[in-house]
Every structure is written in structure tokens, then in C-alpha cells.
Scaffold this motif. Sequence first.
Motif, PDB file in Angstrom:
ATOM      1  N   GLN A  46      -1.983  -3.647 -10.699  1.00 50.16           N
ATOM      2  CA  GLN A  46      -2.980  -4.573 -10.563  1.00 50.16           C
ATOM      3  C   GLN A  46      -4.036  -4.665 -12.031  1.00 50.16           C
ATOM      4  O   GLN A  46      -3.984  -5.760 -12.400  1.00 50.16           O
ATOM      5  CB  GLN A  46      -3.848  -4.457  -9.331  1.00 50.16           C
ATOM      6  CG  GLN A  46      -3.198  -5.222  -8.304  1.00 50.16           C
ATOM      7  CD  GLN A  46      -4.105  -5.529  -7.110  1.00 50.16           C
ATOM      8  OE1 GLN A  46      -4.966  -4.435  -6.743  1.00 50.16           O
ATOM      9  NE2 GLN A  46      -4.187  -6.633  -6.438  1.00 50.16           N
ATOM     10  N   ASP A 100       0.339 -10.863  -4.766  1.00 52.43           N
ATOM     11  CA  ASP A 100       0.957 -10.200  -3.643  1.00 52.43           C
ATOM     12  C   ASP A 100       0.642  -8.839  -3.648  1.00 52.43           C
ATOM     13  O   ASP A 100       0.790  -8.348  -2.625  1.00 52.43           O
ATOM     14  CB  ASP A 100       2.597 -10.514  -4.413  1.00 52.43           C
ATOM     15  CG  ASP A 100       3.088 -11.876  -4.184  1.00 52.43           C
ATOM     16  OD1 ASP A 100       2.509 -12.612  -3.431  1.00 52.43           O
ATOM     17  OD2 ASP A 100       4.000 -12.172  -4.818  1.00 52.43           O
ATOM     18  N   LEU A 101       0.367  -8.072  -4.678  1.00 54.97           N
ATOM     19  CA  LEU A 101       0.096  -6.706  -4.517  1.00 54.97           C
ATOM     20  C   LEU A 101      -1.415  -6.440  -3.765  1.00 54.97           C
ATOM     21  O   LEU A 101      -1.517  -5.588  -2.852  1.00 54.97           O
ATOM     22  CB  LEU A 101      -0.094  -6.187  -5.787  1.00 54.97           C
ATOM     23  CG  LEU A 101       1.005  -6.016  -6.841  1.00 54.97           C
ATOM     24  CD1 LEU A 101       0.942  -5.494  -8.173  1.00 54.97           C
ATOM     25  CD2 LEU A 101       1.846  -4.933  -5.845  1.00 54.97           C
ATOM     26  N   ASP A 152       8.607  -4.290  -7.547  1.00 49.22           N
ATOM     27  CA  ASP A 152       7.923  -4.381  -8.859  1.00 49.22           C
ATOM     28  C   ASP A 152       7.348  -3.013  -9.055  1.00 49.22           C
ATOM     29  O   ASP A 152       7.567  -2.488 -10.320  1.00 49.22           O
ATOM     30  CB  ASP A 152       7.158  -5.532  -8.846  1.00 49.22           C
ATOM     31  CG  ASP A 152       6.155  -5.652 -10.156  1.00 49.22           C
ATOM     32  OD1 ASP A 152       6.733  -5.956 -11.088  1.00 49.22           O
ATOM     33  OD2 ASP A 152       5.005  -5.572 -10.236  1.00 49.22           O
ATOM     34  N   ASP A 158       9.351  -7.871  -2.693  1.00 50.05           N
ATOM     35  CA  ASP A 158       9.323  -7.981  -4.372  1.00 50.05           C
ATOM     36  C   ASP A 158       8.310  -7.176  -4.823  1.00 50.05           C
ATOM     37  O   ASP A 158       8.345  -6.614  -5.870  1.00 50.05           O
ATOM     38  CB  ASP A 158       9.463  -9.507  -4.973  1.00 50.05           C
ATOM     39  CG  ASP A 158      10.375 -10.387  -4.396  1.00 50.05           C
ATOM     40  OD1 ASP A 158      11.602  -9.844  -4.298  1.00 50.05           O
ATOM     41  OD2 ASP A 158      10.172 -11.823  -4.494  1.00 50.05           O
ATOM     42  N   ALA A 159       7.112  -7.151  -4.274  1.00 49.45           N
ATOM     43  CA  ALA A 159       6.042  -6.456  -4.770  1.00 49.45           C
ATOM     44  C   ALA A 159       6.314  -5.084  -4.714  1.00 49.45           C
ATOM     45  O   ALA A 159       5.956  -4.321  -5.610  1.00 49.45           O
ATOM     46  CB  ALA A 159       4.876  -6.792  -3.820  1.00 49.45           C
ATOM     47  N   ALA A 219       7.952 -11.836  -0.576  1.00 50.41           N
ATOM     48  CA  ALA A 219       6.948 -11.319  -1.366  1.00 50.41           C
ATOM     49  C   ALA A 219       6.397 -10.013  -1.426  1.00 50.41           C
ATOM     50  O   ALA A 219       6.401  -9.162  -2.246  1.00 50.41           O
ATOM     51  CB  ALA A 219       5.667 -12.378  -1.327  1.00 50.41           C
ATOM     52  N   ARG A 220       6.517  -9.343  -0.186  1.00 49.76           N
ATOM     53  CA  ARG A 220       6.037  -7.952   0.197  1.00 49.76           C
ATOM     54  C   ARG A 220       7.131  -7.310  -0.570  1.00 49.76           C
ATOM     55  O   ARG A 220       7.155  -6.081  -1.172  1.00 49.76           O
ATOM     56  CB  ARG A 220       5.946  -7.662   1.515  1.00 49.76           C
ATOM     57  CG  ARG A 220       5.417  -6.446   1.821  1.00 49.76           C
ATOM     58  CD  ARG A 220       5.524  -6.149   3.551  1.00 49.76           C
ATOM     59  NE  ARG A 220       6.691  -6.058   4.135  1.00 49.76           N
ATOM     60  CZ  ARG A 220       6.979  -6.830   5.210  1.00 49.76           C
ATOM     61  NH1 ARG A 220       5.844  -7.136   5.712  1.00 49.76           N
ATOM     62  NH2 ARG A 220       8.196  -6.681   5.633  1.00 49.76           N
ATOM     63  N   ILE A 236      -0.415   0.452  -6.747  1.00 49.28           N
ATOM     64  CA  ILE A 236      -0.800  -0.783  -6.651  1.00 49.28           C
ATOM     65  C   ILE A 236      -1.947  -0.934  -7.546  1.00 49.28           C
ATOM     66  O   ILE A 236      -2.211  -1.815  -8.527  1.00 49.28           O
ATOM     67  CB  ILE A 236      -1.285  -1.176  -5.110  1.00 49.28           C
ATOM     68  CG1 ILE A 236      -0.097  -1.277  -4.296  1.00 49.28           C
ATOM     69  CG2 ILE A 236      -2.196  -2.568  -4.998  1.00 49.28           C
ATOM     70  CD1 ILE A 236      -0.352  -1.594  -2.661  1.00 49.28           C
ATOM     71  N   LEU A 248      -0.332  -6.680  -0.131  1.00 49.50           N
ATOM     72  CA  LEU A 248       0.416  -5.418   0.167  1.00 49.50           C
ATOM     73  C   LEU A 248      -0.640  -4.277   0.264  1.00 49.50           C
ATOM     74  O   LEU A 248      -0.739  -3.457   1.392  1.00 49.50           O
ATOM     75  CB  LEU A 248       1.371  -5.064  -0.894  1.00 49.50           C
ATOM     76  CG  LEU A 248       2.468  -3.901  -0.898  1.00 49.50           C
ATOM     77  CD1 LEU A 248       3.070  -3.883   0.250  1.00 49.50           C
ATOM     78  CD2 LEU A 248       2.925  -3.492  -2.220  1.00 49.50           C
ATOM     79  N   LYS A 257       1.998 -12.236  -8.689  1.00 44.61           N
ATOM     80  CA  LYS A 257       2.326 -10.817  -8.737  1.00 44.61           C
ATOM     81  C   LYS A 257       0.969  -9.905  -8.281  1.00 44.61           C
ATOM     82  O   LYS A 257       1.031  -9.111  -7.193  1.00 44.61           O
ATOM     83  CB  LYS A 257       2.985 -10.159  -9.937  1.00 44.61           C
ATOM     84  CG  LYS A 257       4.403 -10.459 -10.051  1.00 44.61           C
ATOM     85  CD  LYS A 257       4.787  -9.952 -11.270  1.00 44.61           C
ATOM     86  CE  LYS A 257       6.414 -10.215 -11.552  1.00 44.61           C
ATOM     87  NZ  LYS A 257       7.001  -9.757 -12.708  1.00 44.61           N
ATOM     88  N   HIS A 258      -0.165 -10.191  -8.886  1.00 42.55           N
ATOM     89  CA  HIS A 258      -1.334  -9.549  -8.617  1.00 42.55           C
ATOM     90  C   HIS A 258      -1.706  -9.899  -7.240  1.00 42.55           C
ATOM     91  O   HIS A 258      -2.096  -8.975  -6.608  1.00 42.55           O
ATOM     92  CB  HIS A 258      -2.385  -9.864  -9.665  1.00 42.55           C
ATOM     93  CG  HIS A 258      -3.745  -9.326  -9.494  1.00 42.55           C
ATOM     94  ND1 HIS A 258      -4.559  -9.590  -8.722  1.00 42.55           N
ATOM     95  CD2 HIS A 258      -4.511  -8.213 -10.236  1.00 42.55           C
ATOM     96  CE1 HIS A 258      -5.670  -8.700  -8.611  1.00 42.55           C
ATOM     97  NE2 HIS A 258      -5.384  -8.006  -9.746  1.00 42.55           N
TER      98      HIS A 258
END
Length: 310
Positions: free
Chosen positions: A273, A240-241, A108, A104-105, A101-102, A269, A244, A237-238
Motif C-alpha cells: 500500500q 482492494d488491499l 498481487d 487478485d489482491a 478482487a480479494r 499489505i 483485504l 489496488k490500494h
Amino acid sequence: MEKGSDSAAAAVDSPVPAEDAPPTRLALALGEAFTEAQGALALRDPEAAVHGVRKGFKRLRALLRLAEAAPARAVSQRARAARRALAETARHLAQARDTAAREDALDDLVAKAGLAKATRRAAGRALASTDAPVPEGDGVGAHRATLEAEMAALAEALPRLGAALDEEALLAALAASYAKARRAGRAVDPADDESLHELRKDVIAQRYQMELVIADWPALGQFWVDELQRLRDKLGKHHDLAVLRALAEAQPARAGRRPAWCAPLLAAIAARQGKLAHSALRLHARLFAEKPKAFRRRLSAYMSAVSERK
């Protein structure tokens, strides 16, 4: 493991459904979700196994939320205990997913927030260096005994849990879940990561629960589930950010300064977000515009129409 894990294996004082009784919608869905999770346990690829088990458990937990509305208190408690036990077990599988997930973030942020690739590489290297070592028995293997014990306890309970709700009770439970997700979205603070994360949990539950009524109007039902999945993805996604950002903010400063990549990463970020929260809440407003009583009447009409054709 929570105390609920022990409760999940206890007997339920409720009648076993008659063998000649047709399976309920809930029973069929629980059986499919159980088979999905069980099949993932047998996968050899560690990442695929972890992903499959976590997905199967999320689906099971969403359905068990409905079973918690059972009129029989013992069945309701059993459903709640099983759901909590699965949630606790799933947490042990988070490490492999968190790393992916990190990454991927970060990707993104490059694609959607203009983060420089050089900054992304520097951040990725620095954050990967802080990862805890993966224990021997990567993936499901390290937790197989616990997972199999939970699955065995759930298998024993499935007949009673699946028979817990007739069509009318299921309809009421679906409407109550819809109302909960609707309230959560209307009350959420778009600047509060935790409230958006809690909304995401309600959306995930609604997404899997609505699969129970797809057959009543396949075109509309599938569209509804797909849109709920899209909302879930935005909120995911929010989240995961947010994770991060916490990792970046925890980076130790040297000579009073954080690493050079931190400031542009945190700015990207924040911008991403903000857009995700705005987009997610707009989609939520459309999906949950209907009042709960109207939603229940509409579902009732779909379900009754299918029953009358049988």
C-alpha cells in the motif's frame, strides 16, 4: 434503495430537444454508456454480466455528474437522482466482484510484495470460508427487476439529460470536475485509506468524462485517458488491499493469537500500500499539474478547433 431512485422516474419540466437538433457530445456519450450497460444485462455469464453492468453504471454516473451542472434546476436534480439510484443499485452487485478482487489482491501481494505462496494459500482458504453464501440467482439475475426498472427510468430521461449542456457549459463542467480531482489529490493523506478511496472516485469520473474530448486530439486525448486509467488502477489496488486488511484483522484469535498467516499478510499489505500510494500520487501530480483555468483554456482550444473544421 435510496429515495433518489423514485425521483429518477419523475418527469422533468424542461423542453424536449428538437428532433432535428444534432446530438450533443454528452447525449452521444450517455447513449453509448446506456447501450453498454443494457448489453451487459443480456449476458448469460454471471461474472461477465456483473462486470459489464458495473462498468456501464460507472460510466453513466461519471457523465451524469456533468449533467448535474445543467442550468435548469429540474434537469440537474434529475441527473443527481439518477446517479444516486444507479450507485445504490450497483452496490447490490458488489459481492461477486469483492470475491474476485480479494483473490487478485492476494496474487498481487505474491507478485509485488514477496508474500509467500504458502501464506497466500492459507489466507485465501481462511477468508473464503467466511464468505456469505451466494443467493440463488447468482450474478445479475437476483437483481434484474431493479436493474431493468432503473434502466427504464434512465431511458426516459436521457433525451433531456443529454441536451442539458451546450459546448460552453460542458467545458465548464469538465473543468470543474478536473479542479475537484486536482484538489482531492493535493489534499489527500497517503496513509488514510478513505481519502485515497474518495480520490479514486474523482479519478474514475474524470477518466470517463475525458472520453468526450478524445476526438478533438485523438493521440493526446487517448494518452490522457490511458494515464487516468493507470492512476485509477493503482488506487483500485490500494483500496482492494484495504478491504483485504480489514478482513484479515477481523479474523478471530485462538488462544490469544491470530492465525499464523495474518502477520506476514498484514506486513505485505502495509508495504504494498505504501508503494502504491506513493506511485499513485506522483502520477496524479503529473496529470493534474495544470491549473484549472489553464486546463479549461486548453480544452476550449481543442474543442473550438474541431468545431471550426466541421
